[in-house]
Design a protein around this motif. Structure first.
Motif, PDB file in Angstrom:
ATOM      1  N   UNK A 147       0.606  -0.931   0.150  1.00 19.66           N
ATOM      2  CA  UNK A 147      -0.225   0.049   0.096  1.00 19.66           C
ATOM      3  C   UNK A 147       0.772   1.407   0.385  1.00 19.66           C
ATOM      4  N   UNK A 148       0.792   1.934  -0.842  1.00 22.17           N
ATOM      5  CA  UNK A 148       1.278   3.092  -1.058  1.00 22.17           C
ATOM      6  C   UNK A 148       0.193   4.389  -0.853  1.00 22.17           C
ATOM      7  N   UNK A 149      -1.026   4.331  -0.226  1.00 22.28           N
ATOM      8  CA  UNK A 149      -1.807   5.918  -0.045  1.00 22.28           C
ATOM      9  C   UNK A 149      -2.746   5.299   0.496  1.00 22.28           C
ATOM     10  N   UNK A 150      -3.488   5.830   1.433  1.00 28.07           N
ATOM     11  CA  UNK A 150      -4.931   5.701   1.957  1.00 28.07           C
ATOM     12  C   UNK A 150      -5.931   6.806   2.452  1.00 28.07           C
ATOM     13  N   UNK A 151      -6.807   7.049   1.945  1.00 23.04           N
ATOM     14  CA  UNK A 151      -7.515   7.960   2.099  1.00 23.04           C
ATOM     15  C   UNK A 151      -8.767   7.502   2.736  1.00 23.04           C
ATOM     16  N   UNK A 152      -8.598   8.037   3.668  1.00 24.78           N
ATOM     17  CA  UNK A 152      -9.943   7.897   4.828  1.00 24.78           C
ATOM     18  C   UNK A 152     -11.061   8.795   4.873  1.00 24.78           C
ATOM     19  N   UNK A 153     -12.525   7.929   4.462  1.00 21.70           N
ATOM     20  CA  UNK A 153     -13.701   9.490   4.603  1.00 21.70           C
ATOM     21  C   UNK A 153     -14.071   9.212   6.151  1.00 21.70           C
ATOM     22  N   UNK A 154     -14.165  10.938   6.299  1.00 24.54           N
ATOM     23  CA  UNK A 154     -14.014  11.654   7.200  1.00 24.54           C
ATOM     24  C   UNK A 154     -15.543  12.271   7.375  1.00 24.54           C
ATOM     25  N   UNK A 155     -16.265  12.673   8.504  1.00 23.49           N
ATOM     26  CA  UNK A 155     -17.537  14.082   8.427  1.00 23.49           C
ATOM     27  C   UNK A 155     -17.643  15.141   8.345  1.00 23.49           C
ATOM     28  N   UNK A 156     -18.490  15.749   8.349  1.00 25.74           N
ATOM     29  CA  UNK A 156     -18.224  17.737   8.989  1.00 25.74           C
ATOM     30  C   UNK A 156     -18.948  16.975  10.539  1.00 25.74           C
ATOM     31  N   UNK A 157     -19.316  16.336  10.508  1.00 27.84           N
ATOM     32  CA  UNK A 157     -20.086  15.810  12.090  1.00 27.84           C
ATOM     33  C   UNK A 157     -19.138  16.342  12.702  1.00 27.84           C
ATOM     34  N   UNK A 158     -17.844  15.780  12.894  1.00 31.64           N
ATOM     35  CA  UNK A 158     -16.764  15.591  13.576  1.00 31.64           C
ATOM     36  C   UNK A 158     -16.469  17.226  14.376  1.00 31.64           C
ATOM     37  N   UNK A 159     -17.213  17.525  13.495  1.00 34.90           N
ATOM     38  CA  UNK A 159     -16.978  19.745  14.035  1.00 34.90           C
ATOM     39  C   UNK A 159     -18.396  19.719  14.886  1.00 34.90           C
ATOM     40  N   UNK A 160     -19.314  18.962  15.180  1.00 31.16           N
ATOM     41  CA  UNK A 160     -20.096  19.593  15.855  1.00 31.16           C
ATOM     42  C   UNK A 160     -20.538  21.079  14.648  1.00 31.16           C
ATOM     43  N   UNK A 161     -21.002  21.642  15.837  1.00 30.77           N
ATOM     44  CA  UNK A 161     -21.666  22.777  15.683  1.00 30.77           C
ATOM     45  C   UNK A 161     -20.290  23.503  14.460  1.00 30.77           C
ATOM     46  N   UNK A 162     -20.944  24.192  13.254  1.00 29.50           N
ATOM     47  CA  UNK A 162     -19.940  24.939  12.199  1.00 29.50           C
ATOM     48  C   UNK A 162     -19.338  26.316  13.317  1.00 29.50           C
ATOM     49  N   UNK A 163     -18.782  27.057  12.617  1.00 31.29           N
ATOM     50  CA  UNK A 163     -18.566  28.386  13.314  1.00 31.29           C
ATOM     51  C   UNK A 163     -18.810  29.309  12.612  1.00 31.29           C
ATOM     52  N   UNK A 164     -19.514  30.791  13.983  1.00 31.48           N
ATOM     53  CA  UNK A 164     -20.107  31.144  13.834  1.00 31.48           C
ATOM     54  C   UNK A 164     -19.758  33.036  13.868  1.00 31.48           C
ATOM     55  N   UNK A 165     -20.559  34.279  13.398  1.00 33.06           N
ATOM     56  CA  UNK A 165     -20.108  35.530  13.586  1.00 33.06           C
ATOM     57  C   UNK A 165     -20.534  36.376  15.045  1.00 33.06           C
ATOM     58  N   UNK A 166     -19.611  36.558  15.804  1.00 31.35           N
ATOM     59  CA  UNK A 166     -20.679  36.908  16.967  1.00 31.35           C
ATOM     60  C   UNK A 166     -20.200  39.218  16.272  1.00 31.35           C
ATOM     61  N   UNK A 167     -20.857  39.748  16.073  1.00 33.29           N
ATOM     62  CA  UNK A 167     -20.985  41.293  16.739  1.00 33.29           C
ATOM     63  C   UNK A 167     -19.983  41.951  17.660  1.00 33.29           C
ATOM     64  N   UNK A 168     -20.130  41.318  18.684  1.00 35.57           N
ATOM     65  CA  UNK A 168     -18.958  41.663  19.738  1.00 35.57           C
ATOM     66  C   UNK A 168     -18.175  41.133  19.829  1.00 35.57           C
ATOM     67  N   UNK A 169     -18.151  39.656  19.546  1.00 30.88           N
ATOM     68  CA  UNK A 169     -16.739  38.744  19.786  1.00 30.88           C
ATOM     69  C   UNK A 169     -16.113  38.952  18.359  1.00 30.88           C
ATOM     70  N   UNK A 170     -16.408  38.648  17.320  1.00 25.16           N
ATOM     71  CA  UNK A 170     -15.352  38.094  16.284  1.00 25.16           C
ATOM     72  C   UNK A 170     -16.394  36.732  16.149  1.00 25.16           C
ATOM     73  N   UNK A 171     -14.940  36.106  15.291  1.00 25.53           N
ATOM     74  CA  UNK A 171     -16.022  34.238  15.224  1.00 25.53           C
ATOM     75  C   UNK A 171     -15.622  33.906  16.787  1.00 25.53           C
TER      76      UNK A 171
END
Length: 374
Positions: free
Chosen positions: A118-142
């Motif tokens: 074997x010379x290469x491995x590709x593993x399927x992960x998922x967006x679910x690892x993040x839990x919630x995504x990223x957000x922007x707060x007007x007061x606190x930034x990202x």
């Protein structure tokens, strides 16, 4: 003669499309799949769509002896084999951990301790690892909120709040450097996958890439599996003349990616060394609400009713998450090609030729009994 590729879980939705693309490019493809009844039906029937030019080995990912034979003479491995389902993973905890985390561990243990090429491995992960995504707060930034409170749900307040000042926040694209806060056992197992594969790949100098798939849709998705992707679940309901059931208020946003663009990213990952030992989002960078998807499918499948918005929360679910794809574009040259408006027609044309058993109410009843809906 082309290189030999093994795809674990290759008889499934995404894997089978990758099989077709690799064969077309001249690779020799071997599929290893247990033909899981929840996906393929109780008969364990080989799906008609699986390319006959691929070699098929029917076996469980935890069957060490059979899996050892499957990697014989293989150059490239795609590890897709996994039990899939956020909600189901919250009560079938041992099954998901065994199938996913231990299944991946057995494959890696063989690679670490047996002769192979074997010379290469590709593993399927998922967006679910993040839990919630990223957000922007007007007061606190990202900011990176974790989970919403039960008190919020009781008020039917579904929005996200800043973890610092409690102000309302708005979703922004989620990049690979966001801290991981998985909210389901399935998500934990996918985080295990990407971390284990990258660690072993580095240790044994086998170039490895982890791909975080966002919400994949397209032909061949298991319509009778109530724990699959939302587009397929809605399609199954509509094919049985039932309205889509939508948790919360329907405005939760996701990044819906056509399966052909997932395949594009997979092939770039094996053919471009620039991505070795890295993690990449695989999405479109566009957010769509779950209600938007339901409305499009109702229109395309000529359903005259309204979606059933239940204003309830399901454990393991998150509010918003869509991909920042700047890294995979820069490093691998990936560019999503299928717009949702076109891709959904591809799905609908396939759905119209299928028979689907609607098991959604059955699945929700189990969650209700387990106290996993609020």
């Amino acid at each position: 003669m082309g290189e030999r590729v093994l795809i674990t879980g290759g008889a499934g939705f995404i894997g089978s499309h990758l099989v077709d693309a690799l064969l077309k490019k001249g690779y020799l493809v071997r599929v290893y799949d247990n033909l899981e009844p929840q996906v393929h039906g109780e008969s364990h029937k080989i799906p008609d769509y699986l390319n006959k030019e691929a070699e098929l080995i029917v076996g469980d990912i935890r069957d060490r002896d059979k899996l050892k034979k499957a990697i014989h003479n293989i150059d490239i491995v795609f590890h897709f084999a996994a039990a899939v389902g956020v909600a189901q993973s919250m009560y079938e905890i041992a099954k998901y951990t065994d199938s996913n985390t231990m299944g991946g561990a057995i494959l890696l243990d063989i690679i670490a301790n047996e002769k192979h090429k074997i010379r290469k491995l590709i593993v399927a992960s998922s967006m679910s690892v993040y839990g919630e995504g990223a957000y922007k707060c007007n007061n606190c930034g990202k900011v990176y909120p974790k989970i919403r409170s039960l008190e919020q749900f009781e008020r039917n307040d579904w929005g996200m709040k800043c973890p610092n000042c409690n102000a309302d926040v708005r979703p922004v694209p989620t990049s690979e450097d966001k801290p991981l806060f998985p909210t389901s056992i399935y998500a934990v197992s996918k985080r295990d996958h990407e971390e284990m594969f990258l660690i072993v790949g580095r240790a044994y100098q086998i170039p490895t890439v982890a791909l975080r798939f966002f919400n994949v849709y397209g032909p061949r998705q298991a319509l009778s599996n109530p724990y699959t992707g939302v587009a397929a679940i809605f399609s199954s309901r509509l094919m049985n003349d039932n309205p889509p059931i939508i948790f919360e208020d329907g405005n939760q946003a996701r990044d819906f990616i056509h399966v052909s663009d997932i395949v594009q990213a997979c092939i770039l990952a094996i053919e471009k060394s620039e991505g070795d030992y890295q993690v990449f989002n695989v999405g479109t960078g566009r957010k769509l609400s779950v209600l938007d998807v339901a409305n499009v499918l109702m229109d395309k499948l000529s359903f005259k009713g309204e979606p059933q918005i239940v204003n309830r929360f399901r454990e393991g679910d998150i509010r918003h998450c869509y991909a920042d794809i700047s890294l995979i574009k820069k490093v691998l040259g990936y560019e999503p090609k299928v717009k949702f408006e076109d891709g959904i027609i591809d799905l609908v044309n396939w759905v119209k030729l299928q028979k689907a058993e609607d098991k959604v109410n059955f699945a929700i009843d189990i969650l209700d009994r387990k106290g996993l809906t609020k």
